[in-house]
Design a protein around this motif. Structure first.
Motif, PDB file in Angstrom:
ATOM      1  N   LEU A 203       0.829  -1.208   0.000  1.00 42.19           N
ATOM      2  CA  LEU A 203       0.000   0.000   0.000  1.00 42.19           C
ATOM      3  C   LEU A 203       0.862   1.257   0.000  1.00 42.19           C
ATOM      4  N   SER A 204       1.961   1.231   0.756  1.00 40.93           N
ATOM      5  CA  SER A 204       2.860   2.383   0.779  1.00 40.93           C
ATOM      6  C   SER A 204       3.458   2.622  -0.599  1.00 40.93           C
ATOM      7  N   VAL A 209       3.887   6.184  -5.394  1.00 42.01           N
ATOM      8  CA  VAL A 209       4.308   6.195  -6.791  1.00 42.01           C
ATOM      9  C   VAL A 209       3.334   7.058  -7.585  1.00 42.01           C
ATOM     10  N   GLY A 210       3.869   7.996  -8.331  1.00 43.39           N
ATOM     11  CA  GLY A 210       3.014   8.819  -9.188  1.00 43.39           C
ATOM     12  C   GLY A 210       2.253   9.882  -8.409  1.00 43.39           C
ATOM     13  N   LEU A 211       1.017  10.129  -8.820  1.00 46.38           N
ATOM     14  CA  LEU A 211       0.199  11.159  -8.191  1.00 46.38           C
ATOM     15  C   LEU A 211      -0.096  10.805  -6.739  1.00 46.38           C
ATOM     16  N   SER A 212      -0.197  11.829  -5.894  1.00 48.99           N
ATOM     17  CA  SER A 212      -0.373  11.595  -4.464  1.00 48.99           C
ATOM     18  C   SER A 212      -1.526  12.399  -3.903  1.00 48.99           C
ATOM     19  N   PRO A 213      -2.756  12.135  -4.341  1.00 47.66           N
ATOM     20  CA  PRO A 213      -3.893  12.898  -3.817  1.00 47.66           C
ATOM     21  C   PRO A 213      -4.125  12.682  -2.329  1.00 47.66           C
ATOM     22  N   SER A 218      -8.376  12.089   1.901  1.00 53.77           N
ATOM     23  CA  SER A 218      -8.257  10.695   2.335  1.00 53.77           C
ATOM     24  C   SER A 218      -8.810   9.772   1.254  1.00 53.77           C
ATOM     25  N   THR A 219      -7.915   9.049   0.584  1.00 52.19           N
ATOM     26  CA  THR A 219      -8.318   8.145  -0.487  1.00 52.19           C
ATOM     27  C   THR A 219      -8.593   6.751   0.074  1.00 52.19           C
ATOM     28  N   PRO A 220      -9.297   5.881  -0.672  1.00 50.69           N
ATOM     29  CA  PRO A 220      -9.560   4.514  -0.191  1.00 50.69           C
ATOM     30  C   PRO A 220      -8.282   3.739   0.130  1.00 50.69           C
ATOM     31  N   LEU A 225      -4.502   1.616   4.291  1.00 50.64           N
ATOM     32  CA  LEU A 225      -3.202   1.610   4.962  1.00 50.64           C
ATOM     33  C   LEU A 225      -3.368   1.959   6.434  1.00 50.64           C
ATOM     34  N   MET A 226      -4.166   2.967   6.734  1.00 52.41           N
ATOM     35  CA  MET A 226      -4.381   3.370   8.127  1.00 52.41           C
ATOM     36  C   MET A 226      -4.964   2.216   8.937  1.00 52.41           C
ATOM     37  N   ARG A 227      -5.960   1.530   8.371  1.00 52.93           N
ATOM     38  CA  ARG A 227      -6.566   0.398   9.082  1.00 52.93           C
ATOM     39  C   ARG A 227      -5.547  -0.725   9.295  1.00 52.93           C
ATOM     40  N   THR A 228      -4.695  -0.935   8.306  1.00 57.74           N
ATOM     41  CA  THR A 228      -3.696  -1.993   8.408  1.00 57.74           C
ATOM     42  C   THR A 228      -2.673  -1.679   9.490  1.00 57.74           C
ATOM     43  N   VAL A 229      -2.207  -0.458   9.534  1.00 56.88           N
ATOM     44  CA  VAL A 229      -1.259  -0.037  10.571  1.00 56.88           C
ATOM     45  C   VAL A 229      -1.880  -0.200  11.954  1.00 56.88           C
TER      46      VAL A 229
END
Length: 466
Positions: A203-204, A209-213, A218-220, A225-229
């Protein structure tokens, strides 16, 4: 100032050049060149030679790193920006302000590293953990040699991940996790930790990589990633709590040199212990799995080296110099991470050029380690190069010491190196002692993301010797 970019066939350098939205540079200088503190007549960063030297690789074949030698006492190593964002801007609550070595920088990083160094860098750790880790190695060999080749061709990486998780779990969480059993359901704690470590890296990589909205909304993927951490933290917390309970129930203190890593970390703070356990899980699962598979592959395709290693193991020589040389040689050819990265914290003047503060300096150690100018027969697996006398043409010391850095460099080098090497060496020694390792198939393919990764199939064969 526009960054001078060198194209690479690897994914990782492209990530390092683009994702952080700041100038990047691959910087090298010849062994005879010294870094200068003078700015007299220094050329700007934009004039450093680029692609004109050679297609794809630019001037890399002419240069070696020097900025690393003159780095700040608190070296900056960018990475995992999405996790930094979550743990700082989005106020990750479970950690309560305790962040680990992966994302901390500068003085905060040094403060945390100073806290945990005594628990992880003592040479006696090897003696303390060797018996238990050897038990895990024996269990893994027994499991591995019972599995069908059809299964292993597509799942050898999964099995190596189970082994590395069971080993690092013992060290970082204080107990066996049960990862080597056949009853690991999706809600099994070991399964959750395996999935968390894998998903955090994937996920990181995807986010950075590329665009970083996700930096603005907060993107899906970012929320996943937040839930996984959070999940990794909560599962680790349960194991840490059990370890604390066992220490309390022991009812007496023991000599400092006999205390486990987890006991020493708990003496600092429970959140520090959980944070460091998560660091070990994140950094120690896929890395050990890759390095172990890499070494087994090299032995399977180099029977003479394997026979020589078996002789050493059967001789009872506990120094195991040849085993360590085999591991060094495997990591020279295919390190876990293909490059080392720093972010300059001050201005540097190198080989007549001004390298300003705020530039990413990338050392492509895997590429450099395969150049003839540093290692004779560079693409060949020759463990002897790490053992021969200084006068021998193969002697590894003829190469610049900054060329091959599989565990990083300086104060930001891998804090878990001793334990990682021990885990790998014990498994390989246990397997080689009783089994002939063969590789039946085309050469193993390796691709690079954040870390090197092997592609299926895994064509290993294990034949019992006696």
């Amino acid at each position: 100032m526009k960054a001078n970019v060198v194209t690479s066939r690897y994914v990782l350098p492209a990530v390092l050049q683009n994702v952080y939205q700041r100038p990047s540079l691959r910087l090298y200088t010849s062994p005879a060149t010294q870094a200068s503190s003078s700015s007299v007549q220094a050329k700007p960063l934009s004039e450093i030679p680029g692609l004109s030297s050679l297609p794809i690789i630019g001037p890399l074949h002419h240069f070696l790193p020097v900025v690393y030698r003159a780095e700040d006492p608190n070296p900056l190593r960018p990475g995992f920006e999405s996790m930094v964002n979550y743990k700082t801007k989005d106020n990750m609550t479970v950690a309560d302000g305790v962040f680990g070595l992966t994302i901390l920088q500068g003085a905060q990083w040094r403060q945390f590293r100073t806290k945990v160094n005594p628990a992880l860098l003592k040479p006696k750790l090897v003696k303390l953990y060797a018996p238990a880790l050897e038990g895990i190695a024996k269990d893994m060999v027994e499991r591995l040699t019972k599995l069908s080749y059809d299964y292993l061709e597509n799942n050898f990486d999964v099995e190596m991940t189970k082994f590395s998780l069971e080993s690092i779990g013992l060290v970082g969480l204080g107990s066996r996790l049960g990862a080597l059993g056949d009853d690991m359901t999706d809600d099994h704690p070991a399964r959750k930790l395996m999935k968390c470590a894998k998903d955090i890296l994937q996920l990181s990589f995807k986010l950075e990589v590329g665009l970083s909205p996700w930096r603005y909304i907060s993107t899906p993927t970012y929320r996943k990633l937040m839930r996984t951490v959070d999940t990794q933290w909560e599962v680790s917390k349960v194991f840490i709590g059990e370890a604390r309970k066992q220490i309390t129930e022991r009812g007496h203190d023991i000599p400092e040199e006999e205390k486990s890593i987890i006991e020493k970390l708990l003496a600092i703070d429970e959140k520090v212990a959980i944070s460091m356990a998560n660091e070990m899980l994140l950094a120690g699962i896929d890395t050990v799995a890759f390095a172990t598979t890499n070494l087994l592959y090299r032995l399977g395709t180099n029977p003479k080296a394997q026979d020589k290693l078996r002789e050493e193991i059967l001789s009872g020589d506990n120094n195991r110099r040849y085993l360590r040389a085999c591991l060094k040689e495997a990591l020279r050819l295919n390190p876990v991470v293909s490059a080392n990265l720093r972010h300059t914290a001050k201005d540097h003047y190198v080989a007549g050029y001004h390298i300003p503060k705020g530039v990413d300096v990338v050392a492509p150690n895997e590429y450099l380690s395969k150049l003839e100018k540093y290692y004779p027969q560079p693409t060949e697996f020759i463990p002897e190069r790490w053992l021969v006398e200084k006068t021998h043409p193969l002697y590894y010391g003829n190469a610049h010491p900054m060329v091959t850095l599989p565990f990083g460099f300086g104060v930001r080098s891998c804090i878990g190196r001793r334990i990682a090497e021990l885990e790998i060496e014990l498994l390989v020694a246990t397997l080689v002692k009783d089994y002939l390792i063969r590789w039946e198939g085309p050469p193993l393919k390796i691709v690079t993301r954040i870390m090197n990764k092997m592609e299926k199939p895994y064509n290993f064969r294990f034949d019992r010797i006696n």
